[in-house]
Design a protein around this motif. Structure first.
Motif, PDB file in Angstrom:
ATOM      1  N   GLY A 213      70.248 -21.244  35.651  1.00  0.00           N
ATOM      2  CA  GLY A 213      69.484 -22.454  35.369  1.00  0.00           C
ATOM      3  C   GLY A 213      68.083 -22.119  34.908  1.00  0.00           C
ATOM      4  N   GLY A 215      65.533 -21.703  36.419  1.00  0.00           N
ATOM      5  CA  GLY A 215      64.846 -20.707  37.234  1.00  0.00           C
ATOM      6  C   GLY A 215      64.899 -19.301  36.658  1.00  0.00           C
ATOM      7  N   ARG A 240      72.084 -27.816  32.148  1.00  0.00           N
ATOM      8  CA  ARG A 240      71.804 -28.452  30.870  1.00  0.00           C
ATOM      9  C   ARG A 240      70.508 -28.002  30.183  1.00  0.00           C
ATOM     10  NH1 ARG A 240      71.719 -34.935  29.801  1.00  0.00           N
ATOM     11  NH2 ARG A 240      69.560 -34.908  29.209  1.00  0.00           N
ATOM     12  N   PRO A 241      69.417 -27.771  30.936  1.00  0.00           N
ATOM     13  CA  PRO A 241      68.189 -27.377  30.223  1.00  0.00           C
ATOM     14  C   PRO A 241      68.392 -26.133  29.347  1.00  0.00           C
ATOM     15  CG  PRO A 241      67.676 -27.936  32.498  1.00  0.00           C
ATOM     16  CD  PRO A 241      69.175 -27.968  32.378  1.00  0.00           C
ATOM     17  N   VAL A 254      77.735 -26.749  32.450  1.00  0.00           N
ATOM     18  CA  VAL A 254      78.518 -27.276  33.570  1.00  0.00           C
ATOM     19  C   VAL A 254      77.873 -28.579  34.021  1.00  0.00           C
ATOM     20  CG1 VAL A 254      79.171 -26.856  35.974  1.00  0.00           C
ATOM     21  CG2 VAL A 254      79.236 -24.982  34.314  1.00  0.00           C
ATOM     22  N   THR A 257      77.977 -34.141  32.000  1.00  0.00           N
ATOM     23  CA  THR A 257      78.169 -34.281  30.563  1.00  0.00           C
ATOM     24  C   THR A 257      78.548 -32.943  29.931  1.00  0.00           C
ATOM     25  OG1 THR A 257      75.780 -34.107  30.333  1.00  0.00           O
ATOM     26  CG2 THR A 257      76.700 -36.301  30.316  1.00  0.00           C
ATOM     27  N   GLY A 270      69.117 -19.984  40.213  1.00  0.00           N
ATOM     28  CA  GLY A 270      67.973 -20.662  39.597  1.00  0.00           C
ATOM     29  C   GLY A 270      68.330 -22.058  39.131  1.00  0.00           C
ATOM     30  N   GLY A 273      70.263 -28.006  41.705  1.00  0.00           N
ATOM     31  CA  GLY A 273      71.307 -28.763  42.393  1.00  0.00           C
ATOM     32  C   GLY A 273      71.223 -30.256  42.142  1.00  0.00           C
TER      33      GLY A 273
ATOM     34  N   PHE B  46      70.075 -40.973  26.302  1.00  0.00           N
ATOM     35  CA  PHE B  46      71.005 -40.825  25.175  1.00  0.00           C
ATOM     36  C   PHE B  46      70.770 -41.919  24.117  1.00  0.00           C
ATOM     37  CE2 PHE B  46      73.625 -39.165  28.837  1.00  0.00           C
ATOM     38  CZ  PHE B  46      73.568 -37.834  28.477  1.00  0.00           C
TER      39      PHE B  46
HETATM   40  C1  LIG Z   1      72.671 -38.637  32.185  1.00  0.00           C
HETATM   41  C2  LIG Z   1      72.367 -37.218  32.555  1.00  0.00           C
HETATM   42  C3  LIG Z   1      73.347 -36.262  32.394  1.00  0.00           C
HETATM   43  C4  LIG Z   1      73.098 -34.941  32.756  1.00  0.00           C
HETATM   44  N1  LIG Z   1      74.099 -34.019  32.627  1.00  0.00           N
HETATM   45  C5  LIG Z   1      73.906 -32.765  33.078  1.00  0.00           C
HETATM   46  C6  LIG Z   1      74.949 -31.778  33.055  1.00  0.00           C
HETATM   47  O1  LIG Z   1      76.065 -32.032  32.590  1.00  0.00           O
HETATM   48  N2  LIG Z   1      74.683 -30.534  33.533  1.00  0.00           N
HETATM   49  C7  LIG Z   1      73.458 -30.191  34.057  1.00  0.00           C
HETATM   50  O2  LIG Z   1      73.295 -29.050  34.487  1.00  0.00           O
HETATM   51  N3  LIG Z   1      72.455 -31.091  34.076  1.00  0.00           N
HETATM   52  C8  LIG Z   1      72.643 -32.356  33.599  1.00  0.00           C
HETATM   53  N4  LIG Z   1      71.599 -33.244  33.627  1.00  0.00           N
HETATM   54  C9  LIG Z   1      70.247 -32.767  34.014  1.00  0.00           C
HETATM   55  C10 LIG Z   1      70.034 -32.682  35.512  1.00  0.00           C
HETATM   56  O3  LIG Z   1      69.602 -33.946  35.990  1.00  0.00           O
HETATM   57  C11 LIG Z   1      68.944 -31.642  35.858  1.00  0.00           C
HETATM   58  O4  LIG Z   1      67.766 -31.970  35.181  1.00  0.00           O
HETATM   59  C12 LIG Z   1      69.359 -30.218  35.505  1.00  0.00           C
HETATM   60  O5  LIG Z   1      70.635 -29.915  36.008  1.00  0.00           O
HETATM   61  C13 LIG Z   1      68.348 -29.250  36.066  1.00  0.00           C
HETATM   62  O6  LIG Z   1      68.663 -27.929  35.659  1.00  0.00           O
HETATM   63  P1  LIG Z   1      68.148 -26.686  36.504  1.00  0.00           P
HETATM   64  O7  LIG Z   1      68.618 -26.789  37.880  1.00  0.00           O
HETATM   65  O8  LIG Z   1      68.502 -25.464  35.721  1.00  0.00           O
HETATM   66  O9  LIG Z   1      66.567 -26.833  36.394  1.00  0.00           O
HETATM   67  P2  LIG Z   1      65.514 -27.273  37.479  1.00  0.00           P
HETATM   68  O10 LIG Z   1      65.876 -28.544  38.107  1.00  0.00           O
HETATM   69  O11 LIG Z   1      64.201 -27.140  36.843  1.00  0.00           O
HETATM   70  O12 LIG Z   1      65.654 -26.188  38.614  1.00  0.00           O
HETATM   71  C14 LIG Z   1      65.285 -24.855  38.499  1.00  0.00           C
HETATM   72  C15 LIG Z   1      65.495 -24.219  39.857  1.00  0.00           C
HETATM   73  O13 LIG Z   1      65.234 -22.835  39.751  1.00  0.00           O
HETATM   74  C16 LIG Z   1      64.509 -22.418  40.901  1.00  0.00           C
HETATM   75  N5  LIG Z   1      63.762 -21.243  40.510  1.00  0.00           N
HETATM   76  C17 LIG Z   1      62.645 -21.170  39.707  1.00  0.00           C
HETATM   77  N6  LIG Z   1      62.293 -19.889  39.525  1.00  0.00           N
HETATM   78  C18 LIG Z   1      63.183 -19.135  40.211  1.00  0.00           C
HETATM   79  C19 LIG Z   1      63.320 -17.743  40.417  1.00  0.00           C
HETATM   80  N7  LIG Z   1      62.508 -16.857  39.842  1.00  0.00           N
HETATM   81  N8  LIG Z   1      64.347 -17.323  41.184  1.00  0.00           N
HETATM   82  C20 LIG Z   1      65.191 -18.211  41.776  1.00  0.00           C
HETATM   83  N9  LIG Z   1      65.096 -19.521  41.609  1.00  0.00           N
HETATM   84  C21 LIG Z   1      64.107 -19.994  40.835  1.00  0.00           C
HETATM   85  C22 LIG Z   1      63.654 -23.589  41.284  1.00  0.00           C
HETATM   86  O14 LIG Z   1      63.332 -23.527  42.662  1.00  0.00           O
HETATM   87  C23 LIG Z   1      64.571 -24.758  40.950  1.00  0.00           C
HETATM   88  O15 LIG Z   1      65.360 -25.128  42.064  1.00  0.00           O
HETATM   89  C24 LIG Z   1      71.822 -34.572  33.255  1.00  0.00           C
HETATM   90  C25 LIG Z   1      70.838 -35.540  33.402  1.00  0.00           C
HETATM   91  C26 LIG Z   1      71.097 -36.852  33.053  1.00  0.00           C
HETATM   92  C27 LIG Z   1      70.025 -37.868  33.234  1.00  0.00           C
END
Ligand SMILES: Cc1cc2nc3c(=O)[nH]c(=O)nc-3n(C[C@H](O)[C@H](O)[C@H](O)COP(=O)(O)OP(=O)(O)OC[C@H]3O[C@@H](n4cnc5c(N)ncnc54)[C@H](O)[C@@H]3O)c2cc1C
Lengths: 324, 266
Positions: A213, A215, A240-241, A254, A257, A270, A273, B46
């Motif tokens: 992710g 992170g 997604r990001p 994953v 969407t 990273g 959740g 979207f």
């Molecule tokens: C309608 C809709 C549909 C969506 N569909 C999807 C989908 O299909 N899939 C999806 O994944 N998301 C989807 N999202 C986005 C979702 O809501 C989150 O924004 C996204 O999953 C966040 O991704 P992330 O956990 O990688 O990033 P973040 O939320 O930014 O989390 C990053 C994490 O990494 C940790 N971290 C940072 N640095 C480190 C390090 N050095 N070592 C260890 N950990 C670290 C942080 O503590 C944090 O917990 C959707 C959102 C909407 C509104």
């Protein structure tokens, strides 16, 4: 076939001789049909999956129906919608049930529109309240569940059935019964100019997935995710990001969407959740979370957790996974 | 040519997530709605990208009238944003959101499209981030007898032919369809643009055209809800995580791999 049956609708076939999710939706359909005191039927559009007759028997299917037509050989939406609406018109089912895939997500609501009937997607279960079918569906990516009461003759319901554990019985195989439907007037209005090129194994079928992710910090570090996935004999995935920022291909996303997976092992590194991500991996048998924030939501879903820095841990994990 | 984009107001999904993660997402006394009044309301992401898809068609030289439609309680804010981005017409279909089901939304939007000169292309977001249903575009396509292309990340227009790149589980797929068509847009389209400051100021004076279900002359069957929300609840998450301990990254990594081997998972 009796009128008023609950009909599970499928097309296509996976490696194991069944359409994806068929058993799960048959399991749900069997329960709903019993509650309603009606028959369960299974409608196959196009070629009959090799394991369909035995499977139908194991889930108490009263009628295994098949519509074969040249236009359903590699089923496209317009032919599917027309065939489903025609069968529904003829057989007056009590409900049409689907396993939710990208294809059924486009087909099921069109069938409901054509029939003028209720439609609910993202179903997780269906029950009866009085005469009314009640569907519990996921909303806000999974943050909440909404309970819908569906009225009308023939509601159309699609299930995200990956958390369902099907319980086959031991009924005898059911012979397929051919239905004929007139599709002569149906032309596909959308032409595929360049088909999707399926490359390698899919996350949907993977037993082990290692996902990275935001992170990870930068796109270069994603190669560590790929290396760990390879060391564990699995596939790399992403939140997604990483797709939005162009680090990885969208087929690796994953979640709600993206891909809905159900591996034996899912390692989230990273990843915070968010519910929309968990919608695609919470059915994993074992989930491992690695995050430097001990309060991250991902730990609520995990069996094993490590609080630490992904970039320090990844090389060590690759080493440890490789060592025997 | 006329392009209609359908937009919906939703609760900010990131804020909803934050409340959920903190275990503070609550349902009100009606048993249906989230109580958090502090959560901002904004345009479904979207749908914003659906407007962006239309603007990119305009950038590429297509000549069309752009109408943006929203059904809900008070979609003025969204519609002003749409006007600032370049919508020529903005239309608010005023309805009580409590009585809305997906068929009714589709019936209202379809009737409005028909009453206002039709549409060659209807663009929608792939789903709304609140209910995640994503059925309204398909229902509109059925009502207006248009073709439907879902999960598009790129849309081009050549004459009256749409060339679309779809995101599928097997990778990108290129398709073509003739107008009129309904196309749903996914996040892979990329970031939507912001309106310029000048356009925002100008859009403040824009008054959306307001229509009511009565204006659209829907019949009783159209108005009859087929789906009603009886309850909403926050599912419980197990929360049973074994935190592994170790005094170095190497020790932690060894501990995890040992666990997974002991469980015969790897
Ligand atoms: C309608 C809709 C549909 C969506 N569909 C999807 C989908 O299909 N899939 C999806 O994944 N998301 C989807 N999202 C986005 C979702 O809501 C989150 O924004 C996204 O999953 C966040 O991704 P992330 O956990 O990688 O990033 P973040 O939320 O930014 O989390 C990053 C994490 O990494 C940790 N971290 C940072 N640095 C480190 C390090 N050095 N070592 C260890 N950990 C670290 C942080 O503590 C944090 O917990 C959707 C959102 C909407 C509104």
């Amino acid at each position: 076939m009796s009128q008023n049956a609950v009909i599970v609708c499928t097309w296509g076939e996976d490696q194991d001789g069944l359409p994806v999710g068929a058993e799960e939706v048959l399991h749900i359909g069997r329960g709903l049909a019993a509650d309603l005191g009606t028959d369960l039927a299974w409608l196959v559009l196009g070629a009959l999956p090799s394991a369909a007759p035995e499977t139908a028997g194991r889930y108490g299917v009263a009628n295994l129906l098949q519509v074969e037509d040249a236009k359903l050989e590699s089923p496209q939406p317009d032919a599917l919608v027309a065939a489903l609406a025609a069968v529904a018109g003829e057989r007056s089912p009590r409900a049409l049930l689907f396993h939710q895939t990208q294809a059924s997500r486009a087909v099921a609501p069109r069938v409901a529109g054509r029939l003028g009937d209720a439609v609910v997607m993202n179903g997780v279960s269906a029950d009866l309240s009085g005469e009314c079918i009640v569907v519990t569906a996921s909303a806000y990516g999974g943050d909440t569940r909404v309970v819908y009461e569906v009225s009308g003759r023939c509601p159309v319901i699609a299930f995200i059935a990956n958390a369902v554990v099907p319980e086959p019985g031991d009924g005898a195989a059911v012979a397929a019964e051919a239905l004929s439907v007139d599709l002569t007037g149906v032309e596909e209005r959308v032409k595929i100019v360049e088909p999707a090129r399926f490359e390698g194994p899919r996350l949907d079928d993977a037993e082990i997935i290692v996902s990275g992710g935001r992170g990870l910090g930068s796109s270069d570090n994603y190669k560590l995710i790929e290396q760990l996935a390879a060391a564990l004999g699995g596939l790399p995935g992403a939140s997604r990001p990483l797709v939005d920022d162009g680090w990885v291909d969208s087929s690796q996303q994953v979640g709600l969407t993206g891909r809905i997976t159900r591996p034996n092992l899912y390692v989230a590194i990273g990843i915070s959740g968010a519910s929309q991500h968990m919608a695609g991996c919470s059915a994993a048998k074992t989930l491992v979370a690695i995050n430097r924030d001990a309060e991250a939501a991902i730990f609520q879903y995990a069996k094993y957790g490590i609080v630490g820095d992904a970039l320090e841990l990844l090389p060590e994990l690759i080493r440890a996974a490789g060592a025997r | 040519m006329r392009i209609v984009v359908c937009v919906k107001e939703v609760l900010d999904p990131d804020a909803v997530n934050n409340y959920a993660v903190a275990g503070r997402l609550e349902i009100g006394d009606d048993g249906k709605t989230l109580t958090q009044t502090a959560i901002p309301r904004l345009m479904n992401g979207f749908d914003e990208q659906a407007i962006e898809a239309a603007l990119r068609l305009r950038d590429a030289g297509a000549d069309f009238t752009l109408a943006v439609v929203s059904a809900g309680e008070s979609p003025e804010k969204l519609l002003k944003h749409a006007a600032a981005l370049g919508a020529d017409e903005v239309v608010a279909i005023q309805v009580d959101p409590g009585s809305l089901d997906y068929h009714l939304v589709a019936a209202l939007i379809s009737a409005q499209i028909e009453a206002s000169g039709g549409a060659d292309v209807v663009l929608c977001g792939r789903q709304a981030s609140d209910d995640d249903q994503g059925v309204v575009p398909a229902l509109i396509a059925e009502r207006l007898d248009m073709s439907l292309v879902t999960i598009a990340k790129a849309v081009e227009l050549e004459g009256t032919t749409l060339r679309i790149t779809r995101v599928t589980p097997d990778g990108d797929e290129r398709v073509e369809t003739a107008c009129p068509a309904v196309v749903t847009i996914t996040n892979e389209l990329g970031d939507p643009r912001y309106p310029t400051a000048a356009a925002k100021v100008k859009a403040r004076r824009v008054k959306p055209t307001t229509v009511t279900p009565d204006d659209l002359k829907l019949d009783a069957d159209d108005l009859a809800p087929r789906v009603s929300v009886t309850r909403q609840f926050v599912p419980e998450v197990q929360g049973n995580c074994e935190m592994l301990q170790g005094d170095s990254p190497a020790a932690l990594a060894d501990a995890l791999i040992e666990k997974l081997r002991a469980d015969s998972i790897i």
